[in-house]
Design a protein around this motif. Structure first.
Motif, mmCIF file in Angstrom:
data_model
loop_
_atom_site.group_PDB
_atom_site.id
_atom_site.type_symbol
_atom_site.label_atom_id
_atom_site.label_comp_id
_atom_site.label_asym_id
_atom_site.label_seq_id
_atom_site.Cartn_x
_atom_site.Cartn_y
_atom_site.Cartn_z
ATOM 1 N N GLY A 1 -3.533 4.907 26.993
ATOM 2 C CA GLY A 1 -3.924 4.892 25.671
ATOM 3 C C GLY A 1 -3.215 5.484 24.506
ATOM 4 N N PHE A 2 -1.749 5.937 24.862
ATOM 5 C CA PHE A 2 -0.665 6.719 23.947
ATOM 6 C C PHE A 2 -0.292 5.542 23.140
ATOM 7 C CE2 PHE A 2 -0.462 10.980 26.297
ATOM 8 C CZ PHE A 2 -1.677 11.100 26.546
ATOM 9 N N MET A 3 -0.225 4.450 23.141
ATOM 10 C CA MET A 3 0.454 3.685 22.349
ATOM 11 C C MET A 3 -0.139 3.263 20.998
ATOM 12 S SD MET A 3 3.343 3.596 23.724
ATOM 13 C CE MET A 3 4.275 2.206 22.699
ATOM 14 N N GLY A 4 -1.633 3.495 20.900
ATOM 15 C CA GLY A 4 -2.409 3.418 19.673
ATOM 16 C C GLY A 4 -3.169 4.670 19.702
ATOM 17 N N MET A 5 -2.602 5.635 19.757
ATOM 18 C CA MET A 5 -3.369 6.783 19.900
ATOM 19 C C MET A 5 -4.477 7.219 18.642
ATOM 20 S SD MET A 5 -1.220 9.963 21.417
ATOM 21 C CE MET A 5 -2.429 11.070 21.478
ATOM 22 N N MET A 6 -3.951 6.890 17.575
ATOM 23 C CA MET A 6 -4.866 7.133 16.357
ATOM 24 C C MET A 6 -5.312 5.859 15.502
ATOM 25 S SD MET A 6 -1.771 9.554 14.450
ATOM 26 C CE MET A 6 -0.573 8.482 14.601
ATOM 27 N N THR A 7 -5.090 4.771 16.500
ATOM 28 C CA THR A 7 -5.934 3.404 15.988
ATOM 29 C C THR A 7 -7.466 3.535 16.480
ATOM 30 O OG1 THR A 7 -3.697 2.330 16.146
ATOM 31 C CG2 THR A 7 -5.860 1.092 15.996
ATOM 32 N N ALA A 8 -8.119 2.967 15.409
ATOM 33 C CA ALA A 8 -9.635 3.069 15.524
ATOM 34 C C ALA A 8 -9.875 2.057 16.857
ATOM 35 C CB ALA A 8 -10.535 2.361 14.320
ATOM 36 N N PRO A 9 -10.801 2.536 17.727
ATOM 37 C CA PRO A 9 -11.333 1.987 18.763
ATOM 38 C C PRO A 9 -11.670 0.417 18.934
ATOM 39 C CG PRO A 9 -12.357 4.056 18.745
ATOM 40 C CD PRO A 9 -11.803 3.926 17.492
ATOM 41 N N GLU A 10 -12.185 -0.028 17.609
ATOM 42 C CA GLU A 10 -12.648 -1.130 17.400
ATOM 43 C C GLU A 10 -11.367 -2.190 17.210
ATOM 44 O OE1 GLU A 10 -13.472 -2.172 12.805
ATOM 45 O OE2 GLU A 10 -13.589 0.214 13.087
ATOM 46 N N TYR A 11 -10.261 -1.646 17.149
ATOM 47 C CA TYR A 11 -8.801 -2.395 16.975
ATOM 48 C C TYR A 11 -8.126 -2.072 18.641
ATOM 49 C CZ TYR A 11 -10.156 -3.369 12.317
ATOM 50 O OH TYR A 11 -10.859 -3.744 11.098
ATOM 51 N N GLY A 12 -8.678 -1.562 19.558
ATOM 52 C CA GLY A 12 -7.917 -1.318 20.651
ATOM 53 C C GLY A 12 -7.509 -0.022 20.820
ATOM 54 N N GLY A 13 -7.561 0.947 19.959
ATOM 55 C CA GLY A 13 -6.932 2.098 19.969
ATOM 56 C C GLY A 13 -7.747 3.106 20.626
ATOM 57 N N ALA A 14 -7.282 4.481 20.818
ATOM 58 C CA ALA A 14 -8.000 5.697 21.244
ATOM 59 C C ALA A 14 -8.558 6.334 20.358
ATOM 60 C CB ALA A 14 -6.909 6.555 21.946
ATOM 61 N N GLY A 15 -8.438 6.141 18.907
ATOM 62 C CA GLY A 15 -8.996 6.869 18.121
ATOM 63 C C GLY A 15 -8.968 8.424 18.017
ATOM 64 N N MET A 16 -7.950 8.854 18.193
ATOM 65 C CA MET A 16 -7.509 10.224 18.181
ATOM 66 C C MET A 16 -7.108 10.876 17.054
ATOM 67 S SD MET A 16 -5.705 10.554 22.162
ATOM 68 C CE MET A 16 -6.275 9.555 23.274
ATOM 69 N N ASP A 17 -6.947 12.185 16.733
ATOM 70 C CA ASP A 17 -6.482 12.730 15.603
ATOM 71 C C ASP A 17 -4.890 12.860 15.590
ATOM 72 O OD1 ASP A 17 -6.147 14.841 17.027
ATOM 73 O OD2 ASP A 17 -7.577 16.117 16.075
ATOM 74 N N SER A 18 -4.434 13.277 14.441
ATOM 75 C CA SER A 18 -2.889 13.155 14.406
ATOM 76 C C SER A 18 -2.502 14.736 15.215
ATOM 77 C CB SER A 18 -2.365 13.518 12.898
ATOM 78 O OG SER A 18 -2.996 12.331 12.097
ATOM 79 N N ILE A 19 -3.017 15.579 15.124
ATOM 80 C CA ILE A 19 -2.820 16.765 16.044
ATOM 81 C C ILE A 19 -2.769 16.613 17.258
ATOM 82 C CG2 ILE A 19 -3.739 19.198 16.581
ATOM 83 C CD1 ILE A 19 -4.856 19.459 13.972
ATOM 84 N N SER A 20 -3.388 15.759 18.015
ATOM 85 C CA SER A 20 -3.462 14.997 19.426
ATOM 86 C C SER A 20 -2.152 14.400 19.494
ATOM 87 C CB SER A 20 -4.635 14.366 19.831
ATOM 88 O OG SER A 20 -5.945 15.059 19.744
#
Length: 384
Positions: A49-68
């Motif tokens: 899940g690190f290739m879309g870390m900050m992308t919202a889950p509704e678009y296939g991302g992990a929804g993480m913050d920029s610090i992560s």
């Protein structure tokens, strides 16, 4: 102000560290020598899940913050910056820009597989095409032309130094549609790599990040649907600058990781290597070097985390991201050079890794805005 990472951030940091040690470290020297793209490692990053870390889950991302994201970039960059730059471009320059400024249709069609890093079992990456033979630091001097044909554009021109140039499935291409308007006549287009008229040049034989996939990309009468333009007409230059501000956080974190990796190896070596009857770590001159390295790295880390915090909290992070990038990149170059020096003759051979980290460090002072450009941005920011 909170300096302690939360439980989720610590978990992400550990996952990234474990990935780097277990998946990236084996074969990293050989990949560098052979300029081998780290496809297996990038695919594994996608699975995590690190290739879309900050992308919202509704678009296939992990929804993480920029610090992560900064934490993960640092850990991976300690071991292999060729892997981390693929991750940085896909996250910061492609996924973030599409999610922030793309249409819902564009997000559904392109962002979801990009955030997942794969489609139908194969690698699915994005690339950011801004630089040209005559448009590097002066990004307004776009010579790639997109001619408006009504329901589509016709794209002609050449882009240089493109990370993921050959492996990407999707290109975000900046092109001039109205020369008379200058920067306000630039647009950004989503272009599928398999479109007729696209030619990918030979892989660049680089000093560092040699596994990274860097190519020139040529466009000859490439037809791009009108609906693939991002934002309103003339928004392309603003899109590029706003996206690059976030991208600089990723590259600052990469530089931080390169410096940290070299420092950790220097500490380990200094504890083992003996000279004049004792480990060199007990010689004051080496201790002073290590102390300065540790201090500069910690300062760079705090700048990176500050920029990420500003971004996560909806503040203007243009200034903080430029400060983080210029300081972290120059720290990386200085620390890696000192790490080679501490290793002595062993630092000059590939087996001990620090010569590779030194070569990798240099590019962080150049791409996504040179150190000179960052100082211009900072100067304007503090004087406005």
């Amino acid at each position: 102000m909170q300096f302690q990472l939360n439980e989720e951030q610590l978990m992400i940091q550990k996952a990234a560290r474990d990935f780097a040690q277990n998946e990236c470290l084996p074969g990293v020297i050989e990949r560098d020598e052979k300029q081998q793209f780290p496809e297996a490692q990038v695919l594994k990053l996608a699975e995590l899940g690190f290739m879309g870390m900050m992308t919202a889950p509704e678009y296939g991302g992990a929804g993480m913050d920029s610090i992560s994201y900064v934490l993960a970039m640092e850990e991976i960059s300690k071991i292999d910056a060729s892997v981390s730059v693929c991750m940085s471009v896909n996250n910061s320059l492609v996924c973030w820009g599409l999610e922030k400024y793309g249409s819902e249709e564009q997000k559904q069609q392109y962002l979801t597989p990009l955030a997942q890093g794969r489609k139908e079992g194969s690698l699915y990456l994005g690339a950011f095409l801004l630089s040209e033979p005559e448009a590097g630091s002066d990004a307004t001097s776009q010579h790639t032309i997109a001619e408006d044909k009504g329901d589509h554009y016709v794209l002609n021109g050449t882009k240089n130094w493109i990370t993921n140039g050959k492996t990407a499935s999707i290109y975000l291409v900046m092109a001039q549609t109205d020369v008379s308007k200058g920067s306000k006549g630039i647009n950004t287009f989503i272009v599928e790599k398999n479109t007729a008229g696209i030619t990918v040049g030979a892989k660049e034989n680089k000093l560092g990040i040699r596994g990274s996939d860097t190519h020139s990309v040529m466009f000859q009468d490439v037809k791009v649907p009108k609906q693939n333009r991002i934002g309103d007409d003339g928004f392309g230059f603003s899109f590029a600058m706003k996206t690059l501000a976030g991208g600089r956080i990723g590259i600052a974190a990469q530089a931080l990781g390169i410096a940290s990796g070299a420092y950790e190896r220097a500490v380990d070596y200094a504890k083992q290597r003996k000279a004049f009857g004792k480990e060199i770590a007990h010689h004051q001159i080496i201790q002073f070097k290590l102390a300065d390295m540790a201090t500069r790295i910690e300062a760079a880390r705090l700048l990176c985390l500050r920029a990420a915090w500003e971004k996560d909290n909806g503040n203007d992070y243009t200034l903080s991201s430029s400060m983080a990038k210029v300081y972290a990149s120059e720290t990386a170059m200085w620390v890696t050079t000192e790490a080679v020096q501490i290793h002595g003759g062993y630092g000059y051979v590939k087996e001990y890794h620090v010569e590779r980290l030194m070569r990798d460090a240099k590019i962080t002072q150049i791409y996504e805005g040179t150190s000179e450009v960052q100082r211009i941005v900072i100067g304007r920011g503090i004087l406005k």
